[in-house]
Design an enzyme around this catalytic site. Structure first.
Site: not given
Lengths: 311, 430
Positions: A58-59, A86, A108, A136
């Site tokens: 969604r974000t 990695k 994020r 957020h």
């Protein structure tokens, strides 16, 4: 309109007037998004990279759409799948991307503070799309816009935030934003999901929904992560729903015109009753999603003005 | 060891940590030991071959630092015996008691001998190694405590790795007691504190950091106290950092158990808020505490309830620290900032200098059975001349440690080492 920040890392750094600036501009974008020509050129020529070190549909979609509607070149990078595996460090990843000259970096990360760290190492504007349990900010801003549109104001409201406060960055950003705008905040949840020392943030804490929801204007439900349902923090899903799930009976304690919010994705029957979520008279959950795009457009627009100003 | 000239230190403020006094006078040193302490300013040359004028500054026994991590073997790019030794000399630390939490762990006589040999070759200060209490610090099988004692281990510790199996720990304690060995443990409830990067409270909640209740320390200490009551072992708690652990410690001492406690210089001078915007140089183990805890712990040092202050010198390179806070390595270098940081407590009038110095020299030496830490005739001439008032701004680029992860970078400090002597020989001077 100027915006004196290079990045949008959290609500903590914003002044009430700056929050209002973002929300006012977002209103313009709501209008644009509802029109037939959903396009502006304010980010034309700029490159936006979405770096998600944690799963998000969604974000990420919301940021991507916001960037595209403003004419930016948008690239999505699913970081769990790439160099992180990695063994590359966050800073090396940041420096690598920085060398590609992005203008806006949307990040994020599962660890608190990781986005701040990254912002120190790059030359572009960084938008925090959620860091660990910390902040957020765009979620809090879209919640604020939704509340302001539904209630006609963003101050002197009684607002309940319910559920897993301890692990929630949405809760922290909302507590900060709604506090700055002078609202009464009530936190409701089992004590195992309440962060320690939270009373000192100027909030009232309840472990009983009926008591906590009494006469509130806004009910914000939080998502309960599946991995926290199996006896670690709460005894079971069904006991949680019984005590803390939002149903019509509990909601009856709130004001008759109280709105119901949820940042999504919802667990119907765990933290919220399906009928309430779908009740168009109470639930503003779909509106929150709409406001998300507008708020992100406004935030990127403001940060880009600063970029152009410096150019 | 090179034989030193007959040296007379004059015009000094002598700090005697054992007697807890601060007097004006001179000190005569020969062949690496203190020959005479002269408590007045009527200076007679005493047939000295060399005279050192201390210029009215302080002369004290060198610091004895329990719990220094030298990253050799395994991580020499972080710190070696040479650089740690130089840092110690510059910081007025004349005896480093090293930790066994290297890679590999110092858990057998052969690796212990390597440490002793490397230290003797390149470190300008005394080095006494500690050995692990269990193999690989895994908490399953005890190490060869007898052989390790014979090889020169001064204490046994698994460092910050808590032995969760109480049967294993009680047997190791019982065995250590039969040999008179000192066991040093990290009092912490390991399950409760698992994954924590900060102390629970307003600050950790604001920053969204996984946190542990300060109570985990008391739970760990309570368990350990029960085990030493059961086994009669000689025990030292490496770091007591919370007010809630203090009554338990006080009771254990009152009950006559052979227990002492230490704390770190960082827990005495910094608190949880110093982490601010996720500054990883402030990430240490256990995590920094609330201000009330810091004050309670300083008071416990002043009263003597906490016996020993350590630097808990833990070198970490930039790569281990330039990470999100939760992922970043714990620990801070401290050999060179130990003295000026400690002086903050004196300047804040929280503790007098001789009492503070006792916790940094005499007490640790006595606990380990070392002759250091005394300003008396016949004691080793391990000395530091320092000015507790000299101001400076800490610049981490000036540190002699290979790793420069100090939380004091850029801070105003007071207290400078002027010269350091080990066995009567000058190993550092400005």
């Amino acid at each position: 309109m100027t915006f004196p920040h290079r990045h949008l890392l959290g609500i903590e750094q914003l002044r009430p007037s700056e929050i209002t600036t973002i929300l006012d501009l977002a209103e313009d974008y709501v209008a644009l998004n509802r029109g037939t020509k959903k396009h502006s050129d304010v980010l034309a020529g700029l490159t936006q990279i979405n770096m998600f070190f944690e799963n998000s549909t969604r974000t990420q979609a919301s940021f991507e759409l916001a960037g595209k509607r403003m004419g930016a070149d948008v690239m999505n990078m699913a970081m769990q799948a790439s160099s992180v595996k990695k063994g590359e460090t966050l800073i090396d990843t940041a420096l690598t991307l920085n060398a590609m000259h992005p203008d806006l970096l949307v990040v994020r990360h599962p660890h608190s503070g990781a986005v701040d760290l990254l912002a120190q190492k790059v030359n572009c504007a960084v938008l925090n799309a959620g860091d660990g349990r910390h902040e957020h900010p765009t979620q809090a801003l879209l919640d604020a816009l939704t509340i302001r549109r539904a209630k006609g104001r963003l101050h002197r409201l009684s607002i309940a935030i319910c559920g897993d406060i301890a692990h929630s960055r949405v809760a922290r950003s909302n507590i900060m934003l709604l506090g700055k705008m002078e609202n009464r905040i009530r936190l409701i949840g089992p004590p195992t999901l309440m962060p320690s020392g939270i009373e000192e943030f100027g909030v009232e804490v309840f472990d009983d929904m009926n008591e906590g929801l009494k006469d509130v204007d806004v009910v914000m439900m939080l998502r309960l992560q599946k991995e926290r349902m199996d006896g670690g923090f709460i005894p079971s899903e069904r006991e949680y729903y019984h005590r803390f799930g939002l149903d019509a009976k509990k909601l009856a304690h709130a004001k008759p015109d109280a709105i119901v919010m949820h940042p999504g994705p919802m667990n119907r029957g765990v933290e919220i009753d399906g009928d309430i979520a779908d009740d168009i008279n109470r639930s503003v959950i779909q509106e929150q999603v709409e406001m998300g795009v507008a708020v992100r457009m406004a935030a990127m627009d403001l940060l880009a003005r600063d970029l152009k100003g410096r150019a | 060891m090179m034989q030193s000239k007959r040296t007379l230190f004059i015009n000094a403020r002598l700090v005697d940590p054992k007697a807890k006094t601060e007097t004006f006078g001179s000190l005569l040193v020969e062949n690496g030991v203190i020959l005479k302490v002269i408590h007045d300013d009527g200076v007679d040359n005493e047939d000295a071959q060399m005279v050192v004028d201390c210029g009215g500054k302080y002369l004290a026994p060198g610091i004895v630092d329990i719990g220094v991590k030298v990253c050799e073997p395994g991580e020499r790019h972080k710190e070696s015996f040479r650089t740690a030794g130089q840092a110690a000399a510059a910081g007025g630390v004349t005896t480093m008691v090293t930790r066994p939490d290297t890679d590999p762990t110092i858990d057998n006589p052969e690796s212990l001998e390597f440490v002793i040999r490397r230290a003797r070759e390149v470190a300008p200060v005394h080095v006494h190694p500690m050995a692990a209490l269990t193999k690989g610090r895994m908490g399953r099988e005890m190490t060869e405590i007898g052989f390790l004692l014979d090889a020169g281990a001064v204490a046994f510790t698994d460092c910050d790795s808590v032995i969760t199996d109480t049967k294993v720990f009680s047997r190791a304690l019982t065995y250590a007691r039969s040999l008179g060995a000192l066991v040093i443990a990290h009092p912490q409830e390991p399950v409760l504190s698992h994954g924590a990067a900060a102390t629970s409270g307003k600050f950790a909640s604001l920053r969204g950091l996984p946190a542990v209740s300060a109570m985990a320390e008391r739970m760990g200490l309570d368990r350990d106290i029960a085990l030493i009551e059961m086994t009669g072992a000689r025990y030292h708690a490496d770091q007591i950092t919370t007010s809630r652990a203090l009554p338990a410690l006080e009771r254990a001492k009152a009950n006559g158990l052979d227990i002492t406690a230490g704390t770190s210089i960082h827990h005495l001078t910094l608190n949880a808020l110093d982490v601010a915007d996720y500054r990883t140089f402030f990430k240490i183990k256990p995590p920094l505490r609330e201000e009330e805890d810091r004050i309670a712990v300083v008071e416990a040092v002043a009263s003597g309830l906490i016996d020993i202050i350590s630097s808990m010198h833990t070198p970490q390179d930039e790569e281990s620290k330039r990470l999100p806070f939760e992922e970043a390595a714990s620990g801070a270098v401290a050999l060179e900032t130990f003295l000026p940081a400690a002086m903050r407590l004196v300047h804040a009038d929280m503790i007098d200098l001789p009492t503070l110095w006792r916790a940094m020299s005499y007490n640790p030496a006595k606990r380990l059975g070392l002759p250091q830490g005394r300003l008396s005739e016949g004691a080793p001439a391990d000395l530091v001349i320092f000015d507790p008032n000299a101001p400076f701004v800490m610049d981490r680029a000036t540190l002699k440690s290979k790793s420069r992860n100090t939380p004091f970078d850029g801070q105003r400090m007071q207290g400078k080492v002027i010269a350091t002597y080990v066995s009567g020989n000058k190993v550092f001077g400005i």
